[in-house]
Design an enzyme around this catalytic site. Structure first.
Site: not given
Length: 355
Positions: A35, A317, A320
């Site tokens: 990610s 978040d 991340h």
């Protein structure tokens, strides 16, 4: 006089266009990972691990979510811009035609080195699958260059940033989901991950990769998601950071071995643990996410309220980085500010080698 002025303007515009459209430092850029690098490959998948909703992407050039797990651009986007690419490297899920000549981004949110990692969240593109996708792209490139693409590929940049989920969403993941913490010690797990990683890097080499930047793992134990889930008595989950240090040490050693063995290639290790944000970078909040409302997997809730000064936050978040933190990481990976940030050399130096 007017004629000469018009001629001057024409020449100036022509020169400007030449500068703006100068060739990138490498002909193509291939990206593997999770990610931290995913540009939207997970969007069409049946998985919770996707970020194609507001407030993700609020600071992206279009102002809309793309599937990137941050508020704007990622470190990979920053590196691509510094390489001189005039548009983002396309995700594999959306590549078409001659797009692949500038490279492909195969990264998938929640993916890990181990094939089962992140499966509790839904579909993912595992590292093995990313490598298989790359072989398909190479076959297409071979057809485009009427033969072998080897000479073309050896000048391209390859980056791989993966492994965090093997700890967050596997070894230290949700209780009962995975057996690795019962099967392996911290050291034997790092050794197992490294062996699989070594095989992946060898496969990249065998398929033409000659300029490869391998990213180590960051201090995942200091992320708000890890701290909330494990509730340590210290500011960070020290056992997670220690585990990652074992892995990083083994990975860095293997990168050195690859350079010693393959004189027709250059590999470098990007030390994310040595690139934490500091107040001098504008980052002053390192222990709280910018998103005010998080889901149980620590992604932002849809349409969550967000912090006012996004550039002051390290985390977007629960896991991340913000676009500002990504910018710092990408900039330092490209051009290091100290020796320990990229070993033995940064990406700017890596791409200049003639192989």
């Amino acid at each position: 006089m007017l004629r000469y002025s018009s001629l001057f303007v024409f020449i100036l515009i022509s020169i400007t266009n030449l500068v703006v459209r100068a060739s990138p430092l490498v002909p193509c850029f291939f990206i593997f990972g999770d990610s931290l690098s995913d540009p939207g490959n997970n969007n069409p998948l049946k998985t919770k691990a996707k970020a194609n909703y507001h407030p993700y992407g609020i600071d992206f050039p279009t102002g809309k979510p793309t599937g990137r797990f941050t508020n704007g651009q990622t470190a990979i986007d920053v590196i691509g811009q510094k390489l001189g690419f005039h548009r983002h490297i396309p995700p594999f899920s959306a590549t078409k035609g001659h797009d692949i000549r500038i490279g492909v981004n195969y990264a998938s949110g929640a993916a890990g080195i181990r094939p089962e990692t992140g499966r509790h969240l839904g579909e993912i593109v595992t590292l093995d699958m990313q490598l298989r996708h790359h072989k398909r792209i190479i076959s297409k490139l071979n057809a485009m260059v009427n033969g072998s693409a080897h000479g073309y590929l050896k000048q391209c940049l390859y980056t791989i940033n993966i492994g965090s989920n093997d700890y967050i969403n596997n070894y230290y993941g949700p209780a009962g989901q995975y057996k690795t913490s019962r099967k392996y010690t911290v050291d034997t797990y790092a050794a197992s991950l490294t062996r699989s990683y070594q095989q992946a890097l060898r496969m990249l080499y065998e398929n033409g990769a000659r300029k490869v930047a391998v990213f180590g793992l960051g201090l995942i134990g200091c992320s708000p998601g890890s701290v909330t889930r494990h509730r340590p008595t210290t500011p960070c989950v020290d056992k997670m950071n220690t585990a990652v240090s074992f892995f990083n040490a083994k990975l860095r050693t293997f990168v050195a071995e690859l350079n010693h063995k393959h004189h027709d290639a250059k590999f470098t290790y990007i030390n994310l643990q040595g690139m934490a944000g500091h107040p001098k970078d504008g980052i002053t909040v390192i222990n709280k996410p910018c998103c005010k409302s998080l889901r149980d997997d620590f992604q932002c809730k849809e349409s969550s309220t967000i912090c006012k000064d996004r550039n002051a936050y390290y985390f977007w978040d629960g896991y991340h980085p913000t676009a500002n933190a990504h910018s710092i990481l990408g900039s330092r990976a490209f051009k290091k500010t100290s020796h320990h940030e990229a070993i033995p050399f940064d990406i700017q130096t890596l791409v200049k080698f003639r192989l």
